[in-house]
Design a protein around this motif. Sequence first.
Motif, PDB file in Angstrom:
ATOM      1  N   ARG A  46       0.834  -1.200   0.000  1.00 25.54           N
ATOM      2  CA  ARG A  46       0.000   0.000   0.000  1.00 25.54           C
ATOM      3  C   ARG A  46       0.865   1.245   0.000  1.00 25.54           C
ATOM      4  N   LYS A  47       1.993   1.223   0.657  1.00 29.19           N
ATOM      5  CA  LYS A  47       2.858   2.396   0.735  1.00 29.19           C
ATOM      6  C   LYS A  47       3.547   2.672  -0.592  1.00 29.19           C
ATOM      7  N   GLN A  48       3.631   1.640  -1.429  1.00 28.38           N
ATOM      8  CA  GLN A  48       4.351   1.802  -2.689  1.00 28.38           C
ATOM      9  C   GLN A  48       3.451   2.168  -3.858  1.00 28.38           C
ATOM     10  N   LYS A  49       2.137   1.989  -3.656  1.00 36.53           N
ATOM     11  CA  LYS A  49       1.208   2.224  -4.763  1.00 36.53           C
ATOM     12  C   LYS A  49       0.188   3.298  -4.410  1.00 36.53           C
ATOM     13  N   LYS A  50      -0.191   4.053  -5.416  1.00 35.55           N
ATOM     14  CA  LYS A  50      -1.246   5.046  -5.230  1.00 35.55           C
ATOM     15  C   LYS A  50      -2.599   4.352  -5.361  1.00 35.55           C
ATOM     16  N   ALA A  51      -3.594   4.958  -4.755  1.00 30.95           N
ATOM     17  CA  ALA A  51      -4.947   4.418  -4.866  1.00 30.95           C
ATOM     18  C   ALA A  51      -5.386   4.440  -6.318  1.00 30.95           C
ATOM     19  N   ARG A  52      -6.128   3.393  -6.723  1.00 32.73           N
ATOM     20  CA  ARG A  52      -6.589   3.303  -8.116  1.00 32.73           C
ATOM     21  C   ARG A  52      -8.108   3.399  -8.180  1.00 32.73           C
ATOM     22  N   GLU A  53      -8.637   4.487  -7.634  1.00 31.49           N
ATOM     23  CA  GLU A  53     -10.088   4.672  -7.573  1.00 31.49           C
ATOM     24  C   GLU A  53     -10.713   4.723  -8.965  1.00 31.49           C
ATOM     25  N   GLU A  54      -9.940   5.183  -9.963  1.00 34.41           N
ATOM     26  CA  GLU A  54     -10.492   5.312 -11.301  1.00 34.41           C
ATOM     27  C   GLU A  54     -10.045   4.161 -12.191  1.00 34.41           C
ATOM     28  N   ALA A  55      -9.728   3.031 -11.584  1.00 40.84           N
ATOM     29  CA  ALA A  55      -9.302   1.870 -12.355  1.00 40.84           C
ATOM     30  C   ALA A  55     -10.430   1.399 -13.264  1.00 40.84           C
ATOM     31  N   GLU A  56     -10.058   0.607 -14.260  1.00 37.65           N
ATOM     32  CA  GLU A  56     -11.040   0.098 -15.213  1.00 37.65           C
ATOM     33  C   GLU A  56     -12.131  -0.682 -14.486  1.00 37.65           C
ATOM     34  N   LEU A  57     -13.351  -0.506 -14.967  1.00 34.91           N
ATOM     35  CA  LEU A  57     -14.488  -1.175 -14.351  1.00 34.91           C
ATOM     36  C   LEU A  57     -14.395  -2.676 -14.578  1.00 34.91           C
ATOM     37  N   GLN A  58     -14.622  -3.445 -13.511  1.00 33.59           N
ATOM     38  CA  GLN A  58     -14.633  -4.899 -13.574  1.00 33.59           C
ATOM     39  C   GLN A  58     -16.058  -5.383 -13.270  1.00 33.59           C
ATOM     40  N   TYR A  59     -16.363  -6.613 -13.678  1.00 32.48           N
ATOM     41  CA  TYR A  59     -17.747  -7.093 -13.588  1.00 32.48           C
ATOM     42  C   TYR A  59     -17.871  -8.294 -12.648  1.00 32.48           C
ATOM     43  N   PHE A  60     -18.836  -8.215 -11.734  1.00 31.19           N
ATOM     44  CA  PHE A  60     -19.225  -9.399 -10.981  1.00 31.19           C
ATOM     45  C   PHE A  60     -19.935 -10.382 -11.903  1.00 31.19           C
ATOM     46  N   HIS A  61     -20.711  -9.838 -12.855  1.00 34.27           N
ATOM     47  CA  HIS A  61     -21.472 -10.649 -13.802  1.00 34.27           C
ATOM     48  C   HIS A  61     -20.850 -10.475 -15.185  1.00 34.27           C
ATOM     49  N   PRO A  62     -20.172 -11.481 -15.719  1.00 36.65           N
ATOM     50  CA  PRO A  62     -19.481 -11.311 -17.005  1.00 36.65           C
ATOM     51  C   PRO A  62     -20.400 -10.934 -18.152  1.00 36.65           C
ATOM     52  N   GLU A  63     -21.681 -11.303 -18.073  1.00 39.07           N
ATOM     53  CA  GLU A  63     -22.600 -10.956 -19.165  1.00 39.07           C
ATOM     54  C   GLU A  63     -22.830  -9.457 -19.275  1.00 39.07           C
ATOM     55  N   ASP A  64     -22.550  -8.705 -18.201  1.00 39.62           N
ATOM     56  CA  ASP A  64     -22.765  -7.261 -18.243  1.00 39.62           C
ATOM     57  C   ASP A  64     -21.864  -6.581 -19.272  1.00 39.62           C
ATOM     58  N   GLU A  65     -20.711  -7.157 -19.532  1.00 36.57           N
ATOM     59  CA  GLU A  65     -19.816  -6.591 -20.546  1.00 36.57           C
ATOM     60  C   GLU A  65     -20.489  -6.596 -21.908  1.00 36.57           C
ATOM     61  N   GLU A  66     -21.224  -7.662 -22.196  1.00 40.18           N
ATOM     62  CA  GLU A  66     -21.934  -7.755 -23.471  1.00 40.18           C
ATOM     63  C   GLU A  66     -23.167  -6.862 -23.472  1.00 40.18           C
ATOM     64  N   VAL A  67     -23.868  -6.789 -22.345  1.00 48.66           N
ATOM     65  CA  VAL A  67     -25.034  -5.912 -22.254  1.00 48.66           C
ATOM     66  C   VAL A  67     -24.624  -4.462 -22.549  1.00 48.66           C
ATOM     67  N   ARG A  68     -23.486  -4.029 -22.019  1.00 48.77           N
ATOM     68  CA  ARG A  68     -23.033  -2.651 -22.229  1.00 48.77           C
ATOM     69  C   ARG A  68     -22.782  -2.354 -23.708  1.00 48.77           C
ATOM     70  N   ARG A  69     -22.356  -3.371 -24.452  1.00 47.48           N
ATOM     71  CA  ARG A  69     -22.084  -3.158 -25.876  1.00 47.48           C
ATOM     72  C   ARG A  69     -23.368  -2.834 -26.644  1.00 47.48           C
TER      73      ARG A  69
END
Length: 304
Positions: free
Chosen positions: A216-239
């Motif tokens: 934690r001391k070596q890395k900055k917070a990644r609050e704006e990191a790429e969105l990840q999915y609990f439900h993989p089908e949501d990636e297709e729904v977004r398309r």
Amino acid sequence: MGKKRSREVDGQGDIPMEDPAIHKKSDDEDDSSDEDMDIINVDFELFNYDPQIDFHGVKTLLRQLFDADAQLLDLSALSDLIVEQNTIGSTCKVDDKANDAYAFLTVLNVTEHAPKKPAVAKLAEYLAERARGDEGLAAAGVPELLTQPKEKQVVGLVLAERLLNMPAEVIPPMWSCLIDEIEAAVEDGEPYQFTHYLVVSRAYHEVESTLDQAERKQKKAREEAELQYFHPEDEEVRRHAVSSGAYSFAREGEVVADSRRAFQELGVKPCGLMMLIEAGKFQRAVKAIAEYVGTGGMTISTST
């Protein structure tokens, strides 16, 4: 509401579905290995909602879906509404209809119910407020669709959730059944002729883990990191969505349940996700989900 069409697969009853994540050890593997395991056949089956059985299971999954903000909503009234419109949507269970649902999927007519049912009105306003904070959702008019729709605009709110360890392959049949059920309901003159579908789901960002202090001391917070999915089908729904956006939970800093604390320790920050799909593209989106997720060789039986 009329009885929906029977959901039997090729006229068969319960059909075993093998979970591909579970494998059988080969003869030349060490029998003493702790990692060895045998194939376990699991029968997943889709059922209509039963008000006498499914209230608590649906409410539990709704609580998971809305996470820290669940206390802002009337989940009891929403669960009642979902199980009462039992010809629309499905529960997915194992072993017996009397068990709690491992997954559920439904669609609510927000335009129809919000003026009459306070729980739906509260949910619509909550989602509208969350959508106002996202530039894309706001520009697409999601807040207005939910609370002040124009004439002839009818919004179907798609709610879906499942236990975290459920295989994604059980989901495509649930969506396909939903398409059939909506079509049958419209043919029967029921209020499911939507112009838009708003799919509500959950996603997450990867943030700093609280387990490794040195890292934690070596890395900055990644609050704006790429969105990840609990439900993989949501990636297709977004398309297929005309607009989509993630939103922070209003009470995420106030409520720290054991499950949320575990997520934080692993560097996972849950958030809400909304995806707006025009009705003309909804069926294509459902087909794309089936192609994207696949079935993994699984077969699911369906019952009324």
